[in-house]
Write an enzyme that holds these catalytic residues in place. Sequence first.
Site, mmCIF file in Angstrom:
data_model
loop_
_atom_site.group_PDB
_atom_site.id
_atom_site.type_symbol
_atom_site.label_atom_id
_atom_site.label_comp_id
_atom_site.label_asym_id
_atom_site.label_seq_id
_atom_site.Cartn_x
_atom_site.Cartn_y
_atom_site.Cartn_z
ATOM 1 N N TYR A 161 0.846 -1.214 0.000
ATOM 2 C CA TYR A 161 0.000 0.000 0.000
ATOM 3 C C TYR A 161 0.874 1.255 0.000
ATOM 4 O O TYR A 161 0.593 2.216 -0.706
ATOM 5 C CB TYR A 161 -0.901 -0.018 1.244
ATOM 6 N N PHE B 253 -7.195 18.591 -25.666
ATOM 7 C CA PHE B 253 -7.944 17.371 -25.978
ATOM 8 C C PHE B 253 -9.308 17.460 -25.277
ATOM 9 O O PHE B 253 -9.499 18.295 -24.420
ATOM 10 C CB PHE B 253 -7.151 16.128 -25.532
ATOM 11 N N ASP B 254 -10.254 16.595 -25.651
ATOM 12 C CA ASP B 254 -11.627 16.769 -25.129
ATOM 13 C C ASP B 254 -11.712 16.705 -23.607
ATOM 14 O O ASP B 254 -12.382 17.512 -22.984
ATOM 15 C CB ASP B 254 -12.631 15.807 -25.801
ATOM 16 N N ASP C 163 1.091 18.415 -21.855
ATOM 17 C CA ASP C 163 0.178 17.268 -21.848
ATOM 18 C C ASP C 163 0.887 16.276 -22.778
ATOM 19 O O ASP C 163 0.803 16.377 -24.002
ATOM 20 C CB ASP C 163 -1.185 17.709 -22.395
ATOM 21 N N ALA D 237 1.029 12.900 -23.495
ATOM 22 C CA ALA D 237 0.579 11.529 -23.783
ATOM 23 C C ALA D 237 1.397 10.886 -24.914
ATOM 24 O O ALA D 237 1.714 9.709 -24.873
ATOM 25 C CB ALA D 237 -0.903 11.539 -24.142
ATOM 26 N N LYS E 258 -0.815 5.827 -23.746
ATOM 27 C CA LYS E 258 -0.350 6.025 -25.129
ATOM 28 C C LYS E 258 1.137 5.610 -25.208
ATOM 29 O O LYS E 258 1.444 4.441 -25.330
ATOM 30 C CB LYS E 258 -0.546 7.486 -25.556
ATOM 31 N N HIS F 239 -20.439 13.041 -26.927
ATOM 32 C CA HIS F 239 -20.120 12.056 -27.975
ATOM 33 C C HIS F 239 -20.064 10.637 -27.450
ATOM 34 O O HIS F 239 -20.292 9.696 -28.187
ATOM 35 C CB HIS F 239 -18.811 12.425 -28.691
HETATM 36 N N1 F0G Z 1 -4.499 14.253 -23.153
HETATM 37 C C1 F0G Z 1 -4.461 13.801 -24.410
HETATM 38 C C2 F0G Z 1 -3.660 14.520 -25.440
HETATM 39 C C3 F0G Z 1 -5.191 12.661 -24.760
HETATM 40 O O1 F0G Z 1 -5.158 12.228 -26.028
HETATM 41 C C4 F0G Z 1 -5.950 11.996 -23.762
HETATM 42 C C5 F0G Z 1 -6.721 10.813 -24.079
HETATM 43 C C6 F0G Z 1 -5.943 12.492 -22.455
HETATM 44 C C7 F0G Z 1 -5.187 13.624 -22.189
HETATM 45 C C8 F0G Z 1 -6.714 11.837 -21.347
HETATM 46 O O2 F0G Z 1 -6.096 10.690 -20.916
HETATM 47 O O3 F0G Z 1 -7.714 8.845 -21.486
HETATM 48 O O4 F0G Z 1 -5.805 8.483 -19.904
HETATM 49 O O5 F0G Z 1 -7.740 9.864 -19.228
HETATM 50 N N2 F0G Z 1 -6.954 10.446 -25.242
HETATM 51 C C9 F0G Z 1 -7.625 9.239 -25.663
HETATM 52 C C10 F0G Z 1 -7.825 9.307 -27.152
HETATM 53 C C11 F0G Z 1 -8.821 8.859 -24.897
HETATM 54 O O6 F0G Z 1 -8.562 8.454 -27.675
HETATM 55 O O7 F0G Z 1 -7.227 10.166 -27.827
HETATM 56 P P1 F0G Z 1 -6.885 9.398 -20.372
#
Ligand code: F0G
Length: 458
Positions: A73, A125-126, A215, A217, A258, A450
């Site tokens: 833990y 990103f969304d 960010d 990823a 990613k 979406h």
């Molecule tokens: N930032 C970027 C640039 C992303 O592409 C994503 C997720 C996130 C943050 C959020 O991360 O999913 O681990 O919570 N992108 C995925 C996509 C879902 O399909 O592009 P997460």
Amino acid sequence: MFMNIPVEPFRIKTVERIRQTTREEREAYLKEAGLNVFAVPSESIFVDLLTDSGTSAMSDQQWGGLLTGDEAYAGSRSFYRFEAAIRDITGFPQVIPTHQGRVAENLLFSTICRPGITIPNNTHFDTTHANVAANGADALNLPVPEALHPETEHPFKGNMNLEALEKVLTERKGSIPLVAMTVTNNSAGGQPVSMENIKATSQICRKHGVPFFFDCARYAENCWFIHEREAGYKNKKVIDIAREMFSYADGCWMSAKKDALVNIGGFLAMKDEKLAQTLRNKLILIEGFPTYGGLAGRDLEAIAIGLYEGLDEDYLKYRTEQVRYLGEMLMAGGVPLVKPIGGHAVFIDALAFCPHIPQSEFPGVALTVALYREAGIRAVEIGSMMFAEKDPKTGKVEYPPLDLVRLAIPRRVYTNTHMAYVADAIVAVYKNRDKLRGLRLTYEAPMLRHFTARLEEV
Ligand code: F0G
């Protein structure tokens, strides 16, 4: 003669069966799903290009790491390996694990955002956009003008618009707690940001006394493009390019799903100890103790290994070439794409693909329906379903500049034959594009609609 086909720098040890469905089966699934491919069961999909997130195949080394993970833990050995890998690559001393990227966003933006605050980004990103907006702040996108023109070739189309950034930092002085940069720029087509642009963004931020966060990823793919395309980086190792990139920033957050080649995980890393302490206290409330942050010890182990595998140059060469291979087959068939081909995905220009469908009838979603219906392929819309905004006062809808359909390629999962199948199927749909029909909503959620929207054909 060698053919110009990207060769996988791995061999396959385990396989997973996939099955092609009949057209009748797919019609039934679509009906049940309200024409939203997010609601279609994965077992009914032949080639799943919905996302490259959490869909990677892990290596034998990573699977081995799952067994050696320490599930304590507190103070897990796997956490220290995870922390050491992130410190080695990013140089940031404060490392906070989260179970995925959006929790990192939630922790950060719920701490620094409130009404009146602006967070600039090359393109949010969304989930990033939603986490900024959910705290009442303005998620401001500052892409370069080229990013809005799918046909325009530019080696670093993901760049930040520096003039616009300078302007907003001056005009909104005191209300910008952080500047973000998404590498690669996912929503703008998986396009990279140049080191020159990263450096310039950093300098502008320093001048205004505002912290600069990535960010990150898909930072390894971004670093590969710098290695390939930017003067002065040909002979530099990709891991050193990454270290240089992070040296210009004050922190980052990453969805490890990613470029860290794992199925779950994420983190925040930064210089600021005080901010990290605040975030850790919140983490305990919603994720867990600061040495596991919502993950199992084995997940931390797999990330520690995957971060280095994601920077392997043979892998990155094959990875970006495979995505380009799909793009080139589609271009040869006349399919309109965002150019150049991005790092993790091929983006179809849905407005050019089906010009007879207005943005109010979701041309991108119509195309995702057609790809599933005709070939069992799942793609995702990044367009008016994801990003259209309704003015709460006037009710007027503002549409995004682009309606794209993303074919995201999972890492180390599909072969080049799968890519050829996808290209063939999409070219066939393109030849019959006049038959695609617009859609109307029958259900929409108030936020991130979406994922759960239901639709019918007009
Ligand atoms: N930032 C970027 C640039 C992303 O592409 C994503 C997720 C996130 C943050 C959020 O991360 O999913 O681990 O919570 N992108 C995925 C996509 C879902 O399909 O592009 P997460």
